[in-house]
Design a protein around this motif. Sequence first.
Motif, PDB file in Angstrom:
ATOM      1  N   TYR A 125       0.600  -1.581   0.058  1.00  0.00           N
ATOM      2  CA  TYR A 125       0.140   0.160   0.187  1.00  0.00           C
ATOM      3  C   TYR A 125       0.693   1.436  -0.186  1.00  0.00           C
ATOM      4  CZ  TYR A 125      -3.980  -3.347   0.693  1.00  0.00           C
ATOM      5  OH  TYR A 125      -4.733  -4.187   1.175  1.00  0.00           O
ATOM      6  N   ASP A 126       0.306   2.498  -0.884  1.00  0.00           N
ATOM      7  CA  ASP A 126       1.086   3.737  -0.841  1.00  0.00           C
ATOM      8  C   ASP A 126       1.367   3.954   0.414  1.00  0.00           C
ATOM      9  OD1 ASP A 126       1.485   3.130  -3.051  1.00  0.00           O
ATOM     10  OD2 ASP A 126       0.492   4.438  -3.932  1.00  0.00           O
TER      11      ASP A 126
ATOM     12  N   ALA B 205      -6.109   1.950   5.160  1.00  0.00           N
ATOM     13  CA  ALA B 205      -7.719   2.249   5.434  1.00  0.00           C
ATOM     14  C   ALA B 205      -8.721   1.727   4.476  1.00  0.00           C
ATOM     15  CB  ALA B 205      -7.310   2.890   6.634  1.00  0.00           C
ATOM     16  N   ASP B 206      -8.326   2.621   3.435  1.00  0.00           N
ATOM     17  CA  ASP B 206      -9.840   2.982   3.012  1.00  0.00           C
ATOM     18  C   ASP B 206      -9.945   1.622   2.106  1.00  0.00           C
ATOM     19  OD1 ASP B 206     -11.272   4.240   0.052  1.00  0.00           O
ATOM     20  OD2 ASP B 206      -9.660   2.995  -0.607  1.00  0.00           O
ATOM     21  N   HIS B 207      -9.169   0.363   2.011  1.00  0.00           N
ATOM     22  CA  HIS B 207      -9.078  -1.321   1.265  1.00  0.00           C
ATOM     23  C   HIS B 207      -9.832  -1.475   2.062  1.00  0.00           C
ATOM     24  CE1 HIS B 207      -6.413   0.137  -1.822  1.00  0.00           C
ATOM     25  NE2 HIS B 207      -7.153  -0.963  -2.417  1.00  0.00           N
ATOM     26  N   ALA B 208      -9.381  -1.624   3.401  1.00  0.00           N
ATOM     27  CA  ALA B 208     -10.080  -2.291   3.873  1.00  0.00           C
ATOM     28  C   ALA B 208     -11.293  -1.805   4.783  1.00  0.00           C
ATOM     29  CB  ALA B 208      -9.354  -2.173   5.990  1.00  0.00           C
TER      30      ALA B 208
ATOM     31  N   LEU C 144     -18.834  -6.342   2.411  1.00  0.00           N
ATOM     32  CA  LEU C 144     -19.805  -6.876   3.904  1.00  0.00           C
ATOM     33  C   LEU C 144     -20.351  -7.345   5.001  1.00  0.00           C
ATOM     34  CD1 LEU C 144     -15.969  -8.083   5.488  1.00  0.00           C
ATOM     35  CD2 LEU C 144     -17.523  -9.739   3.812  1.00  0.00           C
ATOM     36  N   ASP C 145     -20.889  -6.141   4.667  1.00  0.00           N
ATOM     37  CA  ASP C 145     -22.566  -5.944   5.266  1.00  0.00           C
ATOM     38  C   ASP C 145     -23.665  -6.153   4.687  1.00  0.00           C
ATOM     39  OD1 ASP C 145     -21.165  -5.021   7.644  1.00  0.00           O
ATOM     40  OD2 ASP C 145     -20.697  -2.818   6.665  1.00  0.00           O
TER      41      ASP C 145
END
Length: 141
Positions: A123-124, A130-133, A140-141
């Motif tokens: 990740y850069d 955090a954005d990808h997570a 998933l919701d």
Amino acid sequence: MANSAEPCVFCEIVKGERPAHIVLDVPDAVAFLDARPLFKGHTLLVPRTHYETLTDVPPDLLGPLFSQAQRLAAAMEPAFDAAGSFVAMNNRISQSVPHLHVHVVPRKRKDGLRGFFWPRHKYDSDAEAADHAARLADALD
């Protein structure tokens, strides 16, 4: 279940219509030696019913299927004097046969297999991670 006009090699093995070196034959799954093994003993575990990917498999079959993968992984060590095993699955991309299959491969230290078979991409920044997570958590919701 995938619908395909092409005959499925793994379904043919499950039905006994194509030869294979069967190592496990239980009500929901069959395991057999891979015809093109990474190492001798490389085994493929397939559900008897044709499902193309992991997301196609009914939840009530996942436990029994992965219980068999666990048994195979444990058996690799005494059967092949292995130090452990590599357990993996592809979904569509790099899936040589479009029938869900779990690879269970015996491993020894310094056997030449180096983790995953593709390049790693960092990740850069922590913000990008955090954005990808967050994106995945939202999906998933």
